[in-house]
Write a protein that holds these residues in place. Structure first.
Motif, mmCIF file in Angstrom:
data_model
loop_
_atom_site.group_PDB
_atom_site.id
_atom_site.type_symbol
_atom_site.label_atom_id
_atom_site.label_comp_id
_atom_site.label_asym_id
_atom_site.label_seq_id
_atom_site.Cartn_x
_atom_site.Cartn_y
_atom_site.Cartn_z
ATOM 1 N N ALA A 116 0.839 -1.202 0.000
ATOM 2 C CA ALA A 116 0.000 0.000 0.000
ATOM 3 C C ALA A 116 0.872 1.249 0.000
ATOM 4 O O ALA A 116 0.597 2.218 -0.716
ATOM 5 C CB ALA A 116 -0.926 -0.014 1.219
ATOM 6 N N GLY A 117 1.937 1.240 0.779
ATOM 7 C CA GLY A 117 2.861 2.372 0.787
ATOM 8 C C GLY A 117 3.566 2.530 -0.537
ATOM 9 O O GLY A 117 3.751 3.648 -1.041
ATOM 10 N N PHE A 118 3.989 1.425 -1.114
ATOM 11 C CA PHE A 118 4.660 1.458 -2.412
ATOM 12 C C PHE A 118 3.721 1.982 -3.497
ATOM 13 O O PHE A 118 4.140 2.719 -4.388
ATOM 14 C CB PHE A 118 5.171 0.058 -2.761
ATOM 15 N N GLY A 119 2.448 1.617 -3.419
ATOM 16 C CA GLY A 119 1.464 2.117 -4.392
ATOM 17 C C GLY A 119 1.261 3.615 -4.286
ATOM 18 O O GLY A 119 1.160 4.308 -5.299
ATOM 19 N N GLY A 120 1.207 4.140 -3.074
ATOM 20 C CA GLY A 120 1.073 5.580 -2.889
ATOM 21 C C GLY A 120 2.282 6.332 -3.422
ATOM 22 O O GLY A 120 2.156 7.362 -4.093
ATOM 23 N N TYR A 121 3.471 5.813 -3.126
ATOM 24 C CA TYR A 121 4.705 6.418 -3.629
ATOM 25 C C TYR A 121 4.728 6.378 -5.158
ATOM 26 O O TYR A 121 5.042 7.365 -5.814
ATOM 27 C CB TYR A 121 5.916 5.679 -3.059
ATOM 28 N N GLY A 122 4.384 5.235 -5.719
ATOM 29 C CA GLY A 122 4.396 5.074 -7.178
ATOM 30 C C GLY A 122 3.400 5.978 -7.880
ATOM 31 O O GLY A 122 3.680 6.511 -8.962
ATOM 32 N N ALA A 123 2.245 6.204 -7.272
ATOM 33 C CA ALA A 123 1.228 7.065 -7.891
ATOM 34 C C ALA A 123 1.719 8.501 -7.992
ATOM 35 O O ALA A 123 1.577 9.150 -9.037
ATOM 36 C CB ALA A 123 -0.066 6.993 -7.097
ATOM 37 N N VAL A 124 2.306 9.013 -6.924
ATOM 38 C CA VAL A 124 2.780 10.398 -6.942
ATOM 39 C C VAL A 124 3.967 10.552 -7.891
ATOM 40 O O VAL A 124 4.036 11.503 -8.673
ATOM 41 C CB VAL A 124 3.150 10.858 -5.519
ATOM 42 N N MET A 125 4.908 9.620 -7.857
ATOM 43 C CA MET A 125 6.085 9.737 -8.718
ATOM 44 C C MET A 125 5.729 9.550 -10.196
ATOM 45 O O MET A 125 6.350 10.159 -11.062
ATOM 46 C CB MET A 125 7.166 8.748 -8.293
ATOM 47 N N THR A 126 4.745 8.735 -10.498
ATOM 48 C CA THR A 126 4.302 8.578 -11.883
ATOM 49 C C THR A 126 3.684 9.877 -12.393
ATOM 50 O O THR A 126 3.951 10.292 -13.532
ATOM 51 C CB THR A 126 3.291 7.424 -12.005
ATOM 52 N N ALA A 127 2.889 10.542 -11.553
ATOM 53 C CA ALA A 127 2.314 11.833 -11.951
ATOM 54 C C ALA A 127 3.426 12.855 -12.180
ATOM 55 O O ALA A 127 3.374 13.636 -13.139
ATOM 56 C CB ALA A 127 1.344 12.324 -10.880
ATOM 57 N N TYR A 128 4.451 12.867 -11.339
ATOM 58 C CA TYR A 128 5.575 13.798 -11.520
ATOM 59 C C TYR A 128 6.326 13.500 -12.817
ATOM 60 O O TYR A 128 6.675 14.417 -13.556
ATOM 61 C CB TYR A 128 6.523 13.716 -10.329
ATOM 62 N N GLN A 129 6.579 12.236 -13.097
ATOM 63 C CA GLN A 129 7.300 11.876 -14.327
ATOM 64 C C GLN A 129 6.520 12.265 -15.572
ATOM 65 O O GLN A 129 7.103 12.716 -16.563
ATOM 66 C CB GLN A 129 7.619 10.387 -14.335
ATOM 67 N N TRP A 130 5.206 12.110 -15.569
ATOM 68 C CA TRP A 130 4.396 12.520 -16.717
ATOM 69 C C TRP A 130 4.414 14.033 -16.874
ATOM 70 O O TRP A 130 4.465 14.546 -17.986
ATOM 71 C CB TRP A 130 2.954 12.003 -16.590
ATOM 72 N N TRP A 131 4.358 14.760 -15.761
ATOM 73 C CA TRP A 131 4.457 16.220 -15.842
ATOM 74 C C TRP A 131 5.802 16.619 -16.425
ATOM 75 O O TRP A 131 5.880 17.491 -17.289
ATOM 76 C CB TRP A 131 4.283 16.834 -14.448
ATOM 77 N N PHE A 132 6.866 15.991 -15.974
ATOM 78 C CA PHE A 132 8.206 16.305 -16.456
ATOM 79 C C PHE A 132 8.335 15.991 -17.949
ATOM 80 O O PHE A 132 8.962 16.726 -18.703
ATOM 81 C CB PHE A 132 9.245 15.507 -15.661
ATOM 82 N N ARG A 133 7.714 14.904 -18.390
ATOM 83 C CA ARG A 133 7.771 14.541 -19.810
ATOM 84 C C ARG A 133 6.980 15.519 -20.675
ATOM 85 O O ARG A 133 7.413 15.879 -21.773
ATOM 86 C CB ARG A 133 7.222 13.130 -20.011
ATOM 87 N N LEU A 134 5.838 15.958 -20.177
ATOM 88 C CA LEU A 134 5.009 16.879 -20.961
ATOM 89 C C LEU A 134 5.607 18.277 -21.039
ATOM 90 O O LEU A 134 5.381 18.998 -22.007
ATOM 91 C CB LEU A 134 3.597 16.953 -20.370
ATOM 92 N N THR A 135 6.355 18.680 -20.044
ATOM 93 C CA THR A 135 6.937 20.020 -20.041
ATOM 94 C C THR A 135 8.423 20.000 -20.400
ATOM 95 O O THR A 135 9.072 21.046 -20.354
ATOM 96 C CB THR A 135 6.775 20.693 -18.666
ATOM 97 N N GLY A 136 8.960 18.857 -20.760
ATOM 98 C CA GLY A 136 10.382 18.731 -21.069
ATOM 99 C C GLY A 136 10.714 19.216 -22.485
ATOM 100 O O GLY A 136 9.890 19.820 -23.164
#
Length: 124
Positions: A98-118
């Motif tokens: 459950a903790g790993f899923g929460g961490y993964g959800a936030v970091m995936t959103a950050y990576q997509w933001w970084f890719r879209l604005t890169g």
């Protein structure tokens, strides 16, 4: 193939290294302008190129701040997920997941933001 200005490429015919300076084309025919060592400039078809390294600009202070905020939010989401699952009576493995899923959800959103604005890539 997607290329950005500043990517390092190698021409397949003579193995000459250079950086992408631009893309020129009319309709379906596209040529990539390459700057090489010693002032060499030439146009090459994209099929005759091999990507060696991607150009990455250094992170700005704003992007560094967003990365630290995303990391903090990811750790907070991991703690909340792990703690909530533990309070509901889950085993240690389910709490960890459950903790790993929460961490993964936030970091995936950050990576997509970084890719879209890169940096932009050109399809050639």
């Amino acid at each position: 193939m997607k290329l950005a200005i500043g990517d390092v490429v190698r021409a397949c015919d003579d193995k000459a290294l250079g950086t992408v300076a631009g893309v020129v084309g009319r309709g379906r025919e596209k040529l990539v302008m390459i700057h090489g060592y010693g002032g060499m400039r030439r146009f090459t078809e994209p099929g005759g190129l091999e990507l060696v390294a991607r150009h990455t600009a250094p992170m700005t202070m704003g992007r560094q701040a967003v990365a630290l905020i995303a990391l903090g939010l990811a750790l907070l989401a991991a703690y909340i997920g792990c703690h909530s699952a533990r309070d509901l009576g889950a085993s240690w493995l389910l709490s960890f997941l459950a903790g790993f899923g929460g961490y993964g959800a936030v970091m995936t959103a950050y990576q997509w933001w970084f890719r879209l604005t890169g940096p932009r890539r050109f399809r050639v």
